[in-house]
Design an enzyme around this catalytic site. Structure first.
Site, PDB file in Angstrom:
ATOM      1  N   ASP A   1       0.836  -1.197   0.000  1.00  0.00           N
ATOM      2  CA  ASP A   1       0.000   0.000   0.000  1.00  0.00           C
ATOM      3  C   ASP A   1       0.869   1.243   0.000  1.00  0.00           C
ATOM      4  O   ASP A   1       1.846   1.316   0.749  1.00  0.00           O
ATOM      5  CB  ASP A   1      -0.808   0.014   1.316  1.00  0.00           C
TER       6      ASP A   1
ATOM      7  N   GLU B   1     -14.180  -1.407  -1.295  1.00  0.00           N
ATOM      8  CA  GLU B   1     -14.326  -1.516   0.158  1.00  0.00           C
ATOM      9  C   GLU B   1     -15.633  -0.884   0.641  1.00  0.00           C
ATOM     10  O   GLU B   1     -15.950   0.272   0.312  1.00  0.00           O
ATOM     11  CB  GLU B   1     -13.134  -0.844   0.865  1.00  0.00           C
TER      12      GLU B   1
HETATM   13  O1  KIV Z   1      -4.799  -1.502   4.433  1.00  0.00           O
HETATM   14  C1  KIV Z   1      -5.469  -2.504   4.193  1.00  0.00           C
HETATM   15  O2  KIV Z   1      -5.405  -3.515   4.896  1.00  0.00           O
HETATM   16  C2  KIV Z   1      -6.352  -2.462   3.051  1.00  0.00           C
HETATM   17  C3  KIV Z   1      -7.299  -3.592   2.860  1.00  0.00           C
HETATM   18  C4  KIV Z   1      -8.382  -3.487   3.839  1.00  0.00           C
HETATM   19  C5  KIV Z   1      -7.813  -3.664   1.485  1.00  0.00           C
HETATM   20  O3  KIV Z   1      -6.326  -1.522   2.311  1.00  0.00           O
END
Ligand code: KIV
Length: 308
Positions: free
Chosen positions: A111, A210
């Site tokens: 991410d 989400e």
């Molecule tokens: O940060 C995370 O764990 C996420 C998931 C919930 C998709 O973005």
């Protein structure tokens, strides 16, 4: 040399994920069993889970998930921040490296944390490159729809596969006024459809949906050619993702209703620690079998020294 991309070694790649689209675009979609293991195309649903460290990465990978996501939920569930906003690129890189060491087969996605892609686009690309170059990520995830189009295209141009993320994007919590289900009005649903199309058009290889109504997620899934990966978005998505700590009962905060719990690891840890503390206090730990011993010869000599 890495063997990651040798055909047949079981390594899951971005093209593999693209081929795993289960729900083929709408008109030909007649199968009405949405939660089925295999979709219209005969492909199995994509299984994605988060991991934030080496042991969970190994366990999740060895259990056979398709995608391991180092999500920025790391900030809340592991680092104890109140939300995902304070998390830095360096913190994400540190954990992505640890996860990289534990993942062999699954696709590893990292991410991009809040602030790492919201300003200058060139800086955003440089930050994304760090995840690939310094931490071994095979793709990055970017929150946001239409307004991220240009950035997603730029990342794809820089050979960085992108997983989109729309709906309840936690990095937008202040703009949303909290963590709320998104896309519940006609206007909001239309915007999410536009967001999904934009993310696909920009070149993302998949998109996380989400906390949006099931019916809307089904519509988006049937329209897109890239796989949708749902979290609180119903069973029609091409795959599902959960936060590992939520599903094993190790998150200490609120868990949303979609986070089905498969184990209670938190309770198991509490029981183990309480039992250990009692054993230490009562002199039951360690036992003789858990202690090291001198050989009889050294013991004799030690006793002799003491006597003299
Ligand atoms: O940060 C995370 O764990 C996420 C998931 C919930 C998709 O973005």
């Amino acid at each position: 040399m890495s063997t990651a991309f040798d055909a047949g070694n079981g390594k899951i790649t971005v093209p593999d994920i693209l081929r795993r689209k289960t729900n083929v675009p709408s008109s030909s979609n007649q199968n009405s069993d949405p939660g089925r293991d295999r979709g219209e195309s005969g492909q199995r649903k994509i299984v994605c889970l988060t991991a934030y460290d080496y042991p969970t990465a190994r366990l999740v990978d060895e259990a056979g998930v398709d995608i391991v996501l180092v999500g920025d939920s790391l900030g809340m569930v592991v680092l104890g921040y109140e939300n995902t906003l304070p998390l830095t690129v360096d913190e994400m890189l540190h954990h992505t490296r640890a996860v990289r060491r534990g993942v062999r087969k699954a696709l590893l996605v990292a991410d991009m944390p809040y602030g790492s892609f919201h300003g200058d686009k060139n800086e955003a690309v440089r930050n994304a490159v760090r995840f690939v170059k310094e931490a071994g990520a095979e793709a990055v995830k970017i929150e946001g729809g239409e307004r991220r189009m240009e950035l997603i295209a730029q990342l794809v141009e820089a050979e960085i596969p992108v997983m989109g993320h729309i709906g309840l994007t936690p990095q937008s919590m202040h703009a949303f006024g909290g963590f709320r289900v998104q896309g519940k009005t006609v206007e909001a649903a239309d915007q999410l459809l536009r967001d999904a199309r934009a993310v696909e058009a920009a070149g993302a290889f998949s998109v996380v949906l989400e906390s949006i109504p099931r019916e809307l997620a089904a519509r988006i899934t049937s329209e897109l050619r890239i796989p949708t990966i749902g979290i609180g978005a119903g069973p029609e998505c091409d795959g599902q993702v959960l936060v590992l700590h939520d599903m094993i009962g190790l998150s200490l905060g609120h868990t949303p209703k979609f986070a089905r719990r498969y184990a209670n690891v938190g309770e198991a840890i509490s029981h183990a620690v309480t039992a250990y503390a009692e054993d230490v206090r009562e002199g039951r730990f360690p036992a003789d079998a858990e202690s090291y011993h001198l050989s009889s010869e050294v013991r004799e000599r030690l006793l002799a020294v003491r006597r003299s």
